[in-house]
Every structure is written in structure tokens, then in C-alpha cells.
Design a protein around this motif. Structure first.
Motif, PDB file in Angstrom:
ATOM      1  N   ARG A   1      48.140  43.228  39.930  1.00  0.00           N
ATOM      2  CA  ARG A   1      48.434  43.995  39.668  1.00  0.00           C
ATOM      3  C   ARG A   1      48.695  44.787  38.430  1.00  0.00           C
ATOM      4  O   ARG A   1      49.899  43.339  38.200  1.00  0.00           O
ATOM      5  CB  ARG A   1      49.756  44.550  41.017  1.00  0.00           C
TER       6      ARG A   1
ATOM      7  N   LYS B   1      44.611  47.133  40.351  1.00  0.00           N
ATOM      8  CA  LYS B   1      44.473  46.931  41.530  1.00  0.00           C
ATOM      9  C   LYS B   1      42.557  45.987  41.043  1.00  0.00           C
ATOM     10  O   LYS B   1      42.585  46.893  41.064  1.00  0.00           O
ATOM     11  CB  LYS B   1      44.901  46.974  42.251  1.00  0.00           C
TER      12      LYS B   1
ATOM     13  N   VAL C   1      40.883  43.148  43.073  1.00  0.00           N
ATOM     14  CA  VAL C   1      40.329  41.578  43.341  1.00  0.00           C
ATOM     15  C   VAL C   1      39.632  40.357  43.171  1.00  0.00           C
ATOM     16  O   VAL C   1      38.586  41.378  43.065  1.00  0.00           O
ATOM     17  CB  VAL C   1      40.666  41.433  44.937  1.00  0.00           C
TER      18      VAL C   1
ATOM     19  N   GLU D   1      37.361  43.552  45.221  1.00  0.00           N
ATOM     20  CA  GLU D   1      38.270  45.408  45.067  1.00  0.00           C
ATOM     21  C   GLU D   1      38.253  45.810  43.374  1.00  0.00           C
ATOM     22  O   GLU D   1      39.116  44.475  42.689  1.00  0.00           O
ATOM     23  CB  GLU D   1      39.240  45.156  46.076  1.00  0.00           C
TER      24      GLU D   1
ATOM     25  N   ASP E   1      44.400  38.906  43.956  1.00  0.00           N
ATOM     26  CA  ASP E   1      45.001  39.960  44.147  1.00  0.00           C
ATOM     27  C   ASP E   1      45.977  40.660  42.688  1.00  0.00           C
ATOM     28  O   ASP E   1      46.772  40.025  42.998  1.00  0.00           O
ATOM     29  CB  ASP E   1      45.857  40.290  45.345  1.00  0.00           C
TER      30      ASP E   1
ATOM     31  N   SER F   1      48.261  37.561  43.346  1.00  0.00           N
ATOM     32  CA  SER F   1      48.493  37.034  44.239  1.00  0.00           C
ATOM     33  C   SER F   1      47.462  36.062  44.816  1.00  0.00           C
ATOM     34  O   SER F   1      46.152  36.261  44.888  1.00  0.00           O
ATOM     35  CB  SER F   1      48.913  38.207  45.788  1.00  0.00           C
TER      36      SER F   1
END
Length: 240
Positions: free
Chosen positions: A211, A127, A129, A180, A209, A221
Motif C-alpha cells: 500500500r 494497492k 498484490v 490485484e 500486498d 504485507s
């Protein structure tokens, strides 16, 4: 009632995967659309959160209507971004209005619209961000030499890279440049054409975001506190 920019971003996001008609759901949490593109390569789950609306009223049972996405988007573009706009379903029509202007268009029978996709359940270990501008810049750079791009993580850094016949390009992100970062090995190739359309649609949102796994569909996202455009994009499988 919410700002026109939220409605425009929501509709532009749906249209980014060439969806012409969609089922619009008025739920207790806000507005929702789930749709898949004609090529079955990408799907979208778009939402406008109820908290972004100054006034919101929905029936106890979820209301589902069919909309012409492109036509409604063209109507929405007639309002300034910061203007408060009402979205109303009435007399088999959907209306966008403020104190001076009202647009309306006929609804579509939702039973005549393609079935909504279910969000796939996948264990995607990586992940990241980051800001949308940073992601868009990297994808645009890759587009200069290729029609596909590789997103990967070696467990330490996140890479966006592409290779042409004689040249190559790589953008590298580490912890200091990411909001992140859940580190895990991952590597997947995607169509740049789709990613560019996602970036255009989510241009006014705050973050993306991502993944990823390895050769699995990726989740992208684009969101802020009001709108989320969640895309699921199938991988492009080649020898990489």
C-alpha cells in the motif's frame, strides 16, 4: 502446535528489523508480535493465525511474555520445516518441543521491553498484490546500482526503479502481472536495505500486498494462510 516453518518465518520476520527482544502475545486469534526497529525506521506486526495450529490453547485473558527473538529463532532452526512443534510457556521459560527434542530458554520481563508501536492509520490510495519472487527480483536488480529504490504508480502501471550516477533500472508491472491492482498516483522512495531484509524474511510466504501514497510510510504485507509479516517502512525523503 504448528509446523516449525511457521514459527521460523514468524521469528525471522521479527529479527529482520534488528529487534532483539519482543513481547509475544498469545491471543484468541493466535500469536502476535508488534515491534519497532532501533532506528525508528520500520515496524512489524507479525502473526501466526490460530487456524494454522493443530492444537492451540490460550488463557481467556491475553498472555504476554517477553522473548529473546534471536535465541528463540536459533532454537527453532533445530527442527525440520514440516515437523509439528509445540510452543509452550511454563515455569518462566518458553519451550519448543516435539516428541524427541525440547529446547527451552528463560523469558524476559515484558515490562523491561520497549513499548509496542501502534499501527498508523493512513489513507494510502494505491494497492498492488504480487508474488514475492517478482518483487524480490525487482528490488535485487535495483540494489545493483543504488541503496534506495522508488516505488510508484502513474495511475496505469506499477514501477520499481532506481538511479545510479550513470545508470538506471526500471521494472514495470501491469494488470496482467499483478494479482490485484488498485490504481492511484503514488510515489515514494525507500531504503533497499530494509526491503531486502523483508524479502529474505518472507521468502517462504506466497504474496506481498503493498500500500502506497506519496512520500508516506509504505505498508508491506508478506503473507500466506498461516503467517503474516506486516512491515511499515518510513520513506526516504529526497528530491526524486
Amino acid at each position: 502446535m504448528c509446523k516449525a516453518e511457521h514459527i521460523k518465518t514468524f521469528l525471522r520476520g521479527i529479527g529482520a528489523i534488528a529487534v532483539s527482544e519482543a513481547k509475544l502475545r498469545f491471543t484468541s486469534d493466535g500469536l502476535k508480535v508488534s515491534a519497532v526497529d532501533p532506528a525508528n525506521v520500520a515496524m512489524i506486526h507479525a502473526t501466526i493465525d490460530r487456524t494454522a495450529m493443530d492444537v492451540y490453547s490460550a488463557p481467556e485473558e491475553e498472555l504476554v511474555v517477553g522473548i529473546d527473538v534471536a535465541r528463540l529463532y536459533e532454537m527453532a532452526k533445530g527442527f525440520k520445516d514440516k515437523e509439528p512443534v509445540e510452543l509452550i510457556v511454563e515455569d518462566s521459560r518458553i519451550k519448543l518441543k516435539n516428541k524427541n527434542l525440547t529446547y527451552s530458554v528463560a523469558l524476559i520481563d515484558p515490562n523491561a521491553i520497549r513499548k509496542e508501536p501502534k499501527l498508523p492509520e493512513m489513507d494510502l490510495p494505491m494497492k498492488v498484490v504480487l508474488g514475492i519472487d517478482s518483487f524480490k527480483q525487482a528490488v535485487q536488480a535495483a540494489n545493483k546500482i543504488s541503496d534506495h529504490v522508488i516505488l510508484r504508480c502513474d495511475g496505469d502501471k506499477f514501477y520499481i526503479e532506481a538511479k545510479g550516477y550513470v545508470d538506471a533500472i526500471k521494472t514495470i508491472f501491469d494488470d496482467t502481472e499483478l494479482i490485484e491492482f488498485v490504481k492511484a498516483e503514488a510515489k515514494t522512495m525507500f531504503s533497499i536495505e530494509y526491503l531486502l531484509e523483508f524479502c529474505k524474511a518472507g521468502n517462504k510466504l506466497d504474496i506481498i500486498d503493498i500500500r502506497l501514497g506519496t512520500d508516506y510510510p509504505g505498508f508491506f504485507s508478506f503473507r500466506d494462510s498461516a503467517v503474516e509479516l506486516l512491515y511499515v517502512l518510513a520513506p526516504r525523503i529526497e528530491n526524486v
